[in-house]
Design a protein around this motif. Structure first.
Motif, PDB file in Angstrom:
ATOM      1  N   LYS A 211       0.702   5.812 -10.046  1.00 27.55           N
ATOM      2  CA  LYS A 211       1.108   5.488 -11.415  1.00 27.55           C
ATOM      3  C   LYS A 211       2.393   4.660 -11.396  1.00 27.55           C
ATOM      4  O   LYS A 211       2.548   3.718 -12.191  1.00 27.55           O
ATOM      5  N   LEU A 212       3.306   4.996 -10.488  1.00 32.08           N
ATOM      6  CA  LEU A 212       4.579   4.299 -10.415  1.00 32.08           C
ATOM      7  C   LEU A 212       4.378   2.811 -10.148  1.00 32.08           C
ATOM      8  O   LEU A 212       4.905   1.956 -10.865  1.00 32.08           O
ATOM      9  N   VAL A 213       3.624   2.487  -9.096  1.00 30.44           N
ATOM     10  CA  VAL A 213       3.434   1.086  -8.723  1.00 30.44           C
ATOM     11  C   VAL A 213       2.689   0.333  -9.822  1.00 30.44           C
ATOM     12  O   VAL A 213       3.064  -0.787 -10.192  1.00 30.44           O
ATOM     13  N   VAL A 214       1.637   0.933 -10.384  1.00 35.40           N
ATOM     14  CA  VAL A 214       0.849   0.266 -11.422  1.00 35.40           C
ATOM     15  C   VAL A 214       1.713  -0.035 -12.645  1.00 35.40           C
ATOM     16  O   VAL A 214       1.688  -1.149 -13.195  1.00 35.40           O
ATOM     17  N   GLU A 215       2.500   0.938 -13.082  1.00 32.08           N
ATOM     18  CA  GLU A 215       3.313   0.734 -14.273  1.00 32.08           C
ATOM     19  C   GLU A 215       4.453  -0.261 -14.014  1.00 32.08           C
ATOM     20  O   GLU A 215       4.771  -1.087 -14.871  1.00 32.08           O
ATOM     21  N   GLN A 216       5.062  -0.186 -12.827  1.00 33.56           N
ATOM     22  CA  GLN A 216       6.134  -1.131 -12.520  1.00 33.56           C
ATOM     23  C   GLN A 216       5.599  -2.554 -12.384  1.00 33.56           C
ATOM     24  O   GLN A 216       6.197  -3.499 -12.915  1.00 33.56           O
ATOM     25  N   MET A 217       4.477  -2.732 -11.710  1.00 34.39           N
ATOM     26  CA  MET A 217       3.936  -4.073 -11.519  1.00 34.39           C
ATOM     27  C   MET A 217       3.337  -4.624 -12.807  1.00 34.39           C
ATOM     28  O   MET A 217       3.243  -5.841 -12.986  1.00 34.39           O
ATOM     29  N   SER A 218       2.951  -3.751 -13.720  1.00 34.70           N
ATOM     30  CA  SER A 218       2.450  -4.195 -15.021  1.00 34.70           C
ATOM     31  C   SER A 218       3.575  -4.546 -15.974  1.00 34.70           C
ATOM     32  O   SER A 218       3.337  -5.089 -17.055  1.00 34.70           O
ATOM     33  N   GLY A 219       4.813  -4.211 -15.589  1.00 28.92           N
ATOM     34  CA  GLY A 219       5.970  -4.543 -16.411  1.00 28.92           C
ATOM     35  C   GLY A 219       6.324  -3.515 -17.456  1.00 28.92           C
ATOM     36  O   GLY A 219       7.221  -3.748 -18.271  1.00 28.92           O
ATOM     37  N   ARG A 220       5.642  -2.374 -17.445  1.00 29.40           N
ATOM     38  CA  ARG A 220       5.916  -1.351 -18.453  1.00 29.40           C
ATOM     39  C   ARG A 220       7.050  -0.423 -18.029  1.00 29.40           C
ATOM     40  O   ARG A 220       7.691   0.198 -18.875  1.00 29.40           O
TER      41      ARG A 220
END
Length: 384
Positions: A78-87
């Motif tokens: 979840k961390l990587v997905v949310e950070q790379m999505s800009g959220r």
């Protein structure tokens, strides 16, 4: 129309931090066919670092297939997905260079991110565990599956060719990895404490260079100027390093950049003492320190394990900042030994098997696939 690919990536650490590895797989979104696999044991690291490295490997594998492709990344982090999505913001300083590296592989508009449950990420998870198992055996992970041609027949490479190349041991590296980030490691010149072999770390008196040390700094500056390869100078904040770095930088016409992560170990109550004096005053603590990298010097000093974590984060930041450049790092005995140990994948006790002389030069090269090569160790020929 741009071709589309799916990347599933994962990373893990047995200890967090501990022995870590990553896995990534590139899939055809229409057929689910495996087009490329990548995995690697990366040594001691956290889960988050391993997950980011898995993402980077997956994106690079797609780029090797088609740099114009559209990519859908699926991860159970979840961390990587949310950070790379800009959220979410990337707050940890050790993650920022990795996130920046991942963003630089493709234009952001070509990549989307989706969180998936762990049970849907089994392929990448298996690869990460295979890589960690291989690392435990002292081996590199190797892909086993071939890569099927795409619908237009354009891709006919093996999975090994599509995945990031592994730098072979020795001096050479695959040409497609590009120029490495090369760190020329310079231990500072002598201080008044150096010939007496006294503990001199971050928590001590912060001594300046002695007259001998200043002469050593001038000699190494002349030698590096003659070679003409240094493109930047980075120094520990302690005065003996800054003085050495300034002598070199003045000769090269460069500025000195201070990096806190390159400071020496804090030796606590042992600062300024000889080994014999420590053994007399703190025998039990000294024995524990010699027996375990997790033991700290008396009085709130810094363990070698803590130094290794700090140095590894600093290394990753500098590799990202100076990719493809040759940089002089002016630092101390423990950070130099630690960088060499981590590059070789050697155990913590290797720190006691190396000698790093005052004003000596060592060199490490860091390649785009995450591998490192030791090129020079404890060279003092310029002082003769």
């Amino acid at each position: 129309m741009a071709r589309r690919f799916v990347v599933e990536a994962d990373g893990g650490s047995r200890g967090n931090p501990g022995p870590a590895g990553y896995g990534a797989v590139v899939l055809d979104p229409e057929t689910g066919e495996t087009l490329a696999e990548a995995a690697e044991y990366i040594g001691p690291a956290t889960n988050n670092v391993a997950e980011y490295k898995g993402l980077i490997a997956g994106l690079r594998a797609v780029r090797a297939l088609d740099p114009e492709a559209e990519v859908e990344v699926r991860m159970d982090s979840k961390l990587v997905v949310e950070q790379m999505s800009g959220r979410w913001k990337v707050k940890h300083p050790g993650m920022r260079p990795l996130a920046a590296e991942a963003r630089g592989i493709f234009p952001p508009a070509q990549v989307s991110y989706e969180w998936i449950p762990r049970e849907r990420n089994k392929h990448a998870d298996r690869l990460a565990n295979e890589a960690m198992d291989a690392g435990k055996r002292g081996e590199q992970w190797r892909p086993t599956a071939g890569v099927a041609p795409s619908a237009d027949g354009a891709v006919e490479a093996s999975a090994e060719a599509a995945a990031p190349a592994v730098a072979p041991p020795g001096w050479a590296a695959p040409a497609d990895l590009g120029a490495p980030a090369t760190f020329v490691l310079l231990r500072h010149g002598e201080t008044a404490l150096t010939p007496e072999k006294r503990f001199s770390g971050t928590g001590g008196s912060d001594p300046e260079l002695s007259p001998v040390g200043r002469r050593q700094a001038e000699l190494v500056a002349a030698a590096l100027a003659a070679r003409g390869t240094i493109q930047a100078v980075v120094s520990s904040p302690l005065r003996r390093c800054v003085g050495t770095a300034e002598a070199v930088a003045a000769r090269l016409g460069l500025d000195v950049h201070i990096e806190e992560g390159l400071r020496e170990t804090d030796f606590g109550a042992w600062e300024g003492l000889t080994f014999a004096e420590v053994r007399e005053r703190h025998p039990d603590d000294l024995q524990a320190w010699l027996a375990s990298s997790k033991a700290a010097p008396t009085g709130g000093g810094e363990s070698f394990a803590a130094v290794a974590r700090r140095v590894a984060v600093t290394r990753d930041q500098l590799v990202a900042r100076y990719a493809g450049l040759t940089v002089l790092l002016v630092t101390h005995v423990t950070p130099i030994k630690t960088l060499v140990r981590l590059a070789l994948g050697a155990p913590p006790e290797a720190l006691f098997r190396m000698e790093i002389s005052a004003a000596s030069l060592s060199a490490l090269a860091y390649y785009a696939d995450g591998n490192a090569s030791l090129r020079l160790l404890n060279d003092t020929t310029h002082l003769r």
